[in-house]
Motif scaffolding. Sequence first.
Motif, mmCIF file in Angstrom:
data_model
loop_
_atom_site.group_PDB
_atom_site.id
_atom_site.type_symbol
_atom_site.label_atom_id
_atom_site.label_comp_id
_atom_site.label_asym_id
_atom_site.label_seq_id
_atom_site.Cartn_x
_atom_site.Cartn_y
_atom_site.Cartn_z
ATOM 1 N N GLY A 122 0.980 -1.298 -0.037
ATOM 2 C CA GLY A 122 -0.052 0.064 0.062
ATOM 3 C C GLY A 122 0.838 1.285 -0.022
ATOM 4 N N GLY A 123 2.070 1.141 -0.354
ATOM 5 C CA GLY A 123 3.176 2.259 -0.431
ATOM 6 C C GLY A 123 4.153 1.795 0.308
ATOM 7 N N VAL A 124 4.972 3.115 0.380
ATOM 8 C CA VAL A 124 6.200 3.178 1.459
ATOM 9 C C VAL A 124 6.211 4.273 2.317
ATOM 10 C CG1 VAL A 124 7.850 3.861 -0.553
ATOM 11 C CG2 VAL A 124 8.735 2.503 1.261
ATOM 12 N N ASP A 125 7.028 4.329 3.440
ATOM 13 C CA ASP A 125 7.014 5.182 4.254
ATOM 14 C C ASP A 125 8.598 6.056 4.347
ATOM 15 O OD1 ASP A 125 4.221 5.561 5.357
ATOM 16 O OD2 ASP A 125 4.672 3.568 6.260
ATOM 17 N N PHE A 150 16.863 6.199 -7.560
ATOM 18 C CA PHE A 150 16.145 6.545 -6.319
ATOM 19 C C PHE A 150 15.243 7.661 -6.585
ATOM 20 C CE2 PHE A 150 20.179 5.088 -3.807
ATOM 21 C CZ PHE A 150 19.797 3.783 -3.981
ATOM 22 N N GLU A 151 15.535 8.579 -7.594
ATOM 23 C CA GLU A 151 14.767 9.487 -7.947
ATOM 24 C C GLU A 151 13.305 9.024 -8.521
ATOM 25 O OE1 GLU A 151 14.473 13.902 -10.468
ATOM 26 O OE2 GLU A 151 16.119 12.516 -10.674
ATOM 27 N N GLU A 152 13.536 8.274 -9.600
ATOM 28 C CA GLU A 152 12.292 7.561 -10.004
ATOM 29 C C GLU A 152 11.234 6.897 -8.733
ATOM 30 O OE1 GLU A 152 13.655 4.892 -12.744
ATOM 31 O OE2 GLU A 152 14.850 6.169 -13.896
ATOM 32 N N LEU A 153 11.932 6.187 -7.806
ATOM 33 C CA LEU A 153 11.218 5.514 -6.728
ATOM 34 C C LEU A 153 10.655 6.686 -5.911
ATOM 35 C CD1 LEU A 153 11.078 2.850 -5.630
ATOM 36 C CD2 LEU A 153 12.908 3.159 -4.364
ATOM 37 N N ILE A 154 11.080 7.815 -5.720
ATOM 38 C CA ILE A 154 10.499 8.619 -4.917
ATOM 39 C C ILE A 154 9.287 9.450 -5.636
ATOM 40 C CG2 ILE A 154 10.785 11.355 -4.200
ATOM 41 C CD1 ILE A 154 13.747 10.185 -3.223
ATOM 42 N N ASP A 155 9.476 9.623 -7.078
ATOM 43 C CA ASP A 155 8.455 10.055 -7.910
ATOM 44 C C ASP A 155 7.161 9.471 -7.648
ATOM 45 O OD1 ASP A 155 9.962 12.383 -8.377
ATOM 46 O OD2 ASP A 155 10.755 11.876 -10.413
ATOM 47 N N ALA A 156 7.541 8.020 -7.924
ATOM 48 C CA ALA A 156 6.518 7.055 -7.963
ATOM 49 C C ALA A 156 5.776 6.939 -6.663
ATOM 50 C CB ALA A 156 6.993 5.568 -8.669
ATOM 51 N N TYR A 157 6.372 7.000 -5.619
ATOM 52 C CA TYR A 157 5.479 6.547 -4.357
ATOM 53 C C TYR A 157 5.655 7.624 -3.332
ATOM 54 C CZ TYR A 157 6.124 2.129 -6.822
ATOM 55 O OH TYR A 157 6.012 0.940 -7.585
ATOM 56 N N GLU A 158 6.239 8.821 -3.291
ATOM 57 C CA GLU A 158 6.062 9.647 -2.568
ATOM 58 C C GLU A 158 6.397 9.378 -1.114
ATOM 59 O OE1 GLU A 158 2.477 11.682 -3.631
ATOM 60 O OE2 GLU A 158 3.534 12.686 -5.488
ATOM 61 N N PRO A 159 7.646 8.773 -0.524
ATOM 62 C CA PRO A 159 7.577 8.491 0.794
ATOM 63 C C PRO A 159 7.628 9.517 1.714
ATOM 64 C CG PRO A 159 9.762 8.268 -0.291
ATOM 65 C CD PRO A 159 8.647 8.617 -1.469
ATOM 66 N N ARG A 160 7.653 9.492 3.101
ATOM 67 C CA ARG A 160 7.737 10.550 3.838
ATOM 68 C C ARG A 160 9.194 10.815 4.088
ATOM 69 N NH1 ARG A 160 4.394 9.830 9.393
ATOM 70 N NH2 ARG A 160 5.679 11.835 9.597
ATOM 71 N N GLU A 180 15.521 18.602 1.998
ATOM 72 C CA GLU A 180 14.373 18.560 1.217
ATOM 73 C C GLU A 180 14.341 18.190 -0.117
ATOM 74 O OE1 GLU A 180 10.193 20.635 0.682
ATOM 75 O OE2 GLU A 180 10.664 20.325 2.731
ATOM 76 N N TYR A 181 13.597 17.032 -0.657
ATOM 77 C CA TYR A 181 13.874 16.797 -2.170
ATOM 78 C C TYR A 181 12.672 16.432 -2.530
ATOM 79 C CZ TYR A 181 15.596 14.299 -6.466
ATOM 80 O OH TYR A 181 15.554 14.274 -7.959
ATOM 81 N N LYS A 182 11.971 17.521 -3.460
ATOM 82 C CA LYS A 182 10.400 17.321 -3.906
ATOM 83 C C LYS A 182 9.531 16.922 -3.042
ATOM 84 C CE LYS A 182 12.173 15.662 -8.432
ATOM 85 N NZ LYS A 182 12.061 14.536 -9.574
ATOM 86 N N GLY A 183 9.724 17.823 -1.771
ATOM 87 C CA GLY A 183 8.788 17.820 -0.673
ATOM 88 C C GLY A 183 8.999 16.551 0.282
ATOM 89 N N ILE A 184 10.045 15.610 -0.239
ATOM 90 C CA ILE A 184 10.522 14.599 0.704
ATOM 91 C C ILE A 184 11.654 15.108 1.834
ATOM 92 C CG2 ILE A 184 11.254 12.231 0.818
ATOM 93 C CD1 ILE A 184 8.427 12.674 -0.763
ATOM 94 N N THR A 185 11.452 14.575 2.845
ATOM 95 C CA THR A 185 12.661 14.819 3.880
ATOM 96 C C THR A 185 13.818 13.815 3.763
ATOM 97 O OG1 THR A 185 11.190 15.509 5.563
ATOM 98 C CG2 THR A 185 13.226 15.125 6.143
ATOM 99 N N SER A 192 25.263 8.740 13.525
ATOM 100 C CA SER A 192 23.886 8.575 14.205
ATOM 101 C C SER A 192 23.192 9.815 13.948
ATOM 102 C CB SER A 192 24.145 8.173 15.629
ATOM 103 O OG SER A 192 24.761 9.317 16.554
ATOM 104 N N TYR A 193 21.729 9.431 14.214
ATOM 105 C CA TYR A 193 21.084 10.739 14.000
ATOM 106 C C TYR A 193 19.472 9.988 14.701
ATOM 107 C CZ TYR A 193 17.690 14.432 12.360
ATOM 108 O OH TYR A 193 16.906 15.317 12.356
ATOM 109 N N LEU A 194 19.094 11.068 15.601
ATOM 110 C CA LEU A 194 17.666 10.606 16.038
ATOM 111 C C LEU A 194 16.618 11.325 15.389
ATOM 112 C CD1 LEU A 194 16.467 8.791 18.502
ATOM 113 C CD2 LEU A 194 16.752 10.975 19.966
ATOM 114 N N LEU A 195 15.668 10.410 14.713
ATOM 115 C CA LEU A 195 14.525 11.039 14.194
ATOM 116 C C LEU A 195 13.141 10.904 14.983
ATOM 117 C CD1 LEU A 195 12.869 11.792 11.817
ATOM 118 C CD2 LEU A 195 12.927 9.455 10.757
ATOM 119 N N GLU A 196 12.410 11.911 15.148
ATOM 120 C CA GLU A 196 11.215 11.936 15.816
ATOM 121 C C GLU A 196 10.287 11.623 14.756
ATOM 122 O OE1 GLU A 196 10.572 11.967 18.969
ATOM 123 O OE2 GLU A 196 12.322 12.507 19.695
ATOM 124 N N TYR A 197 9.898 10.559 14.546
ATOM 125 C CA TYR A 197 8.674 10.231 13.296
ATOM 126 C C TYR A 197 7.367 10.348 13.594
ATOM 127 C CZ TYR A 197 6.799 7.212 9.719
ATOM 128 O OH TYR A 197 5.998 6.705 8.411
#
Length: 197
Positions: A122-125, A150-160, A180-185, A192-197
């Motif tokens: 049902g998509g990808v996050d 990867f750009e094609e994948l982003i364009d097709a499925y618009e993950p978060r 930010e790339y095409k509205g995608i973070t 290491s990086y801590l993401l508040e999802y």
Amino acid sequence: MRILILSDVPDKKYWDFYREGIFDGIDLILSCGDLPPQYLEFIVTFTNAPLVYVRGNHDDCYKDTPPGGCICAEDTVCSINGVRICGLGGSMRYKETGDNQFTEKEMKKRVRKLRRQIKKAGGVDIILTHSAIRGFDDDDDLPHQGFEAFEELIDAYEPRYFIHGHVHLNYGRKHKRVDEYKGITVINGYQSYLLEY
């Protein structure tokens, strides 16, 4: 949900200077590759959070000794705590040998094979990769060039999120931790990086 992202260089605070409780509140750990399997095993031992990984170009040893207790997301879509993660490790092929190096054509083939799984999920996050997107947070030298696929994948499925490693933040000032790339973070998971999802 709190997601700990790891990549390329072991963070000493999680290994050399580990202290009890350091992983408290972490719900998910993502590894973008080029980390010793022993490091990932150590971390997953001291947390209840699942650890999902892709392989980096220097992770050929994973073929014989994959990190125990961890979930490989290579060429698949896995759902962890309701988060759909699509994994594509490896880098641009820059030498003849190397299990985790790919030409652009080979990466595009891997992306095509994922389409059915992404549709079924049902998509990808989150798209979890080792390399960056071609022309965005990558470098000009062949080993550190990103993939157009990867750009094609982003364009097709618009993950978060698009999360990668490989291009170390200390390579130069042009590389950003979060962009930010095409509205995608886009997150560079170096060390290491801590993401508040």
